[in-house]
Design a protein around this motif. Structure first.
Motif, PDB file in Angstrom:
ATOM      1  N   THR A 189       0.809  -1.203   0.077  1.00  0.00           N
ATOM      2  CA  THR A 189      -0.041   0.145   0.180  1.00  0.00           C
ATOM      3  C   THR A 189       0.690   1.194  -0.034  1.00  0.00           C
ATOM      4  O   THR A 189       2.136   1.193   0.426  1.00  0.00           O
ATOM      5  CB  THR A 189      -1.047   0.026   1.321  1.00  0.00           C
ATOM      6  N   MET A 190       0.073   2.372  -0.242  1.00  0.00           N
ATOM      7  CA  MET A 190       1.109   3.667  -0.676  1.00  0.00           C
ATOM      8  C   MET A 190       1.544   4.211   0.759  1.00  0.00           C
ATOM      9  O   MET A 190       2.773   4.448   0.948  1.00  0.00           O
ATOM     10  CB  MET A 190       0.435   4.670  -1.308  1.00  0.00           C
ATOM     11  N   ILE A 191       0.757   4.285   1.923  1.00  0.00           N
ATOM     12  CA  ILE A 191       0.895   4.931   3.189  1.00  0.00           C
ATOM     13  C   ILE A 191       1.636   4.011   4.247  1.00  0.00           C
ATOM     14  O   ILE A 191       2.499   4.362   4.666  1.00  0.00           O
ATOM     15  CB  ILE A 191      -0.313   5.764   3.576  1.00  0.00           C
ATOM     16  N   TYR A 192       0.755   2.792   4.266  1.00  0.00           N
ATOM     17  CA  TYR A 192       1.199   2.108   5.236  1.00  0.00           C
ATOM     18  C   TYR A 192       2.423   1.165   4.938  1.00  0.00           C
ATOM     19  O   TYR A 192       3.033   0.557   5.888  1.00  0.00           O
ATOM     20  CB  TYR A 192       0.157   1.013   5.574  1.00  0.00           C
ATOM     21  N   ALA A 193       2.512   0.902   3.553  1.00  0.00           N
ATOM     22  CA  ALA A 193       3.805   0.032   3.272  1.00  0.00           C
ATOM     23  C   ALA A 193       3.526  -1.325   3.598  1.00  0.00           C
ATOM     24  O   ALA A 193       4.391  -2.329   3.995  1.00  0.00           O
ATOM     25  CB  ALA A 193       5.084   0.368   3.464  1.00  0.00           C
ATOM     26  N   ILE A 194       2.134  -1.676   3.609  1.00  0.00           N
ATOM     27  CA  ILE A 194       1.866  -3.416   4.225  1.00  0.00           C
ATOM     28  C   ILE A 194       1.346  -3.933   2.835  1.00  0.00           C
ATOM     29  O   ILE A 194       0.760  -3.240   1.647  1.00  0.00           O
ATOM     30  CB  ILE A 194       0.747  -3.323   5.173  1.00  0.00           C
ATOM     31  N   PRO A 195       1.303  -5.135   2.574  1.00  0.00           N
ATOM     32  CA  PRO A 195       0.977  -5.903   1.529  1.00  0.00           C
ATOM     33  C   PRO A 195      -0.512  -5.452   1.146  1.00  0.00           C
ATOM     34  O   PRO A 195      -1.390  -5.434   2.304  1.00  0.00           O
ATOM     35  CB  PRO A 195       1.252  -7.409   1.972  1.00  0.00           C
ATOM     36  N   LYS A 196      -0.861  -5.272  -0.080  1.00  0.00           N
ATOM     37  CA  LYS A 196      -2.227  -5.054  -0.317  1.00  0.00           C
ATOM     38  C   LYS A 196      -3.196  -6.261  -0.216  1.00  0.00           C
ATOM     39  O   LYS A 196      -4.448  -6.284  -0.161  1.00  0.00           O
ATOM     40  CB  LYS A 196      -2.355  -4.683  -1.760  1.00  0.00           C
ATOM     41  N   GLY A 197      -2.606  -7.553   0.046  1.00  0.00           N
ATOM     42  CA  GLY A 197      -3.443  -8.875   0.306  1.00  0.00           C
ATOM     43  C   GLY A 197      -4.379  -8.713   1.303  1.00  0.00           C
ATOM     44  O   GLY A 197      -5.313  -9.266   1.468  1.00  0.00           O
ATOM     45  N   TYR A 198      -4.028  -7.733   2.646  1.00  0.00           N
ATOM     46  CA  TYR A 198      -4.911  -7.884   3.620  1.00  0.00           C
ATOM     47  C   TYR A 198      -6.098  -6.867   3.413  1.00  0.00           C
ATOM     48  O   TYR A 198      -7.197  -7.370   3.479  1.00  0.00           O
ATOM     49  CB  TYR A 198      -3.931  -7.200   4.827  1.00  0.00           C
ATOM     50  N   PRO A 199      -6.079  -5.940   2.590  1.00  0.00           N
ATOM     51  CA  PRO A 199      -7.464  -5.017   2.376  1.00  0.00           C
ATOM     52  C   PRO A 199      -7.903  -6.030   1.098  1.00  0.00           C
ATOM     53  O   PRO A 199      -9.399  -6.117   1.443  1.00  0.00           O
ATOM     54  CB  PRO A 199      -6.740  -3.848   1.826  1.00  0.00           C
ATOM     55  N   PHE A 200      -7.318  -6.701   0.420  1.00  0.00           N
ATOM     56  CA  PHE A 200      -7.841  -7.581  -0.734  1.00  0.00           C
ATOM     57  C   PHE A 200      -8.589  -8.854  -0.104  1.00  0.00           C
ATOM     58  O   PHE A 200      -9.671  -9.129  -0.970  1.00  0.00           O
ATOM     59  CB  PHE A 200      -6.967  -7.857  -1.780  1.00  0.00           C
TER      60      PHE A 200
END
Length: 177
Positions: A125-136
């Protein structure tokens, strides 16, 4: 009401009770996050850019999970004008058929949503820099919950002694007590 139909109805309402509480918790977090973003932008000039991204993900998760609640209360889209004028046996089979079609759709969404979420773990993710898989993961989770509710509603419709009077008829009828 047959025992199978009654058990399916009760289980559907229990699952829905949990989903509704999760949606309310997500809504509370969303409201607090948006207010924090407003305060950070206009009242206390702080560079809090994370609130916008968090609000987006909270809203998506809440909306997707609310789909199963709509299914549990029979508040999904249907052609009521024609449905209510059909004879009871036809309404029963038509309602069950709609449930099967919707189940197939959400099962496919669940299956492909897992692949979508897996691919998201390779992007950040842009801000958190966490994998987008979690929101997805909200997509397959919501589709799975919709499948559970559709299966329970379909069992209720099929084994119930009376055919549904309307497509939007909720499981909680005043005469059920």
């Amino acid at each position: 009401m047959s025992p199978i139909s009654e058990k399916a109805k009760r289980l559907s309402l229990r699952v829905n009770w949990v989903v509704e509480r999760v949606c309310v918790a997500l809504l509370v977090l969303l409201v607090l996050d948006v207010w924090l973003g407003i305060l950070a932008r206009y009242v206390i000039p702080l560079p809090m850019t994370f609130t916008e991204e968090l609000a987006r993900y909270l809203m998506i998760w809440m909306a997707l999970l609310a789909v199963s609640s709509g299914i549990a209360h029979r508040e999904h889209i249907g052609v009521e004008f024609i449905f209510s004028r059909l004879p009871a046996p036809v309404r029963r089979w038509l309602a069950t058929g709609f449930d099967v079609i919707a189940f197939v759709f959400f099962a496919a969404l669940f299956y492909y949503g897992i692949g979508f979420a897996e691919k998201g773990f390779s992007r950040l993710t842009m801000i958190y820099a966490i994998p987008k898989g979690y929101p997805f993961l909200g997509v397959p989770l919501a589709a799975g919950m919709a499948c559970v509710q559709l299966a329970l509603i379909g069992i209720h419709d099929f084994f119930n002694d009376t055919a549904p009077k309307a497509l939007g008829a909720t499981l909680v009828d005043p005469g059920d007590d």
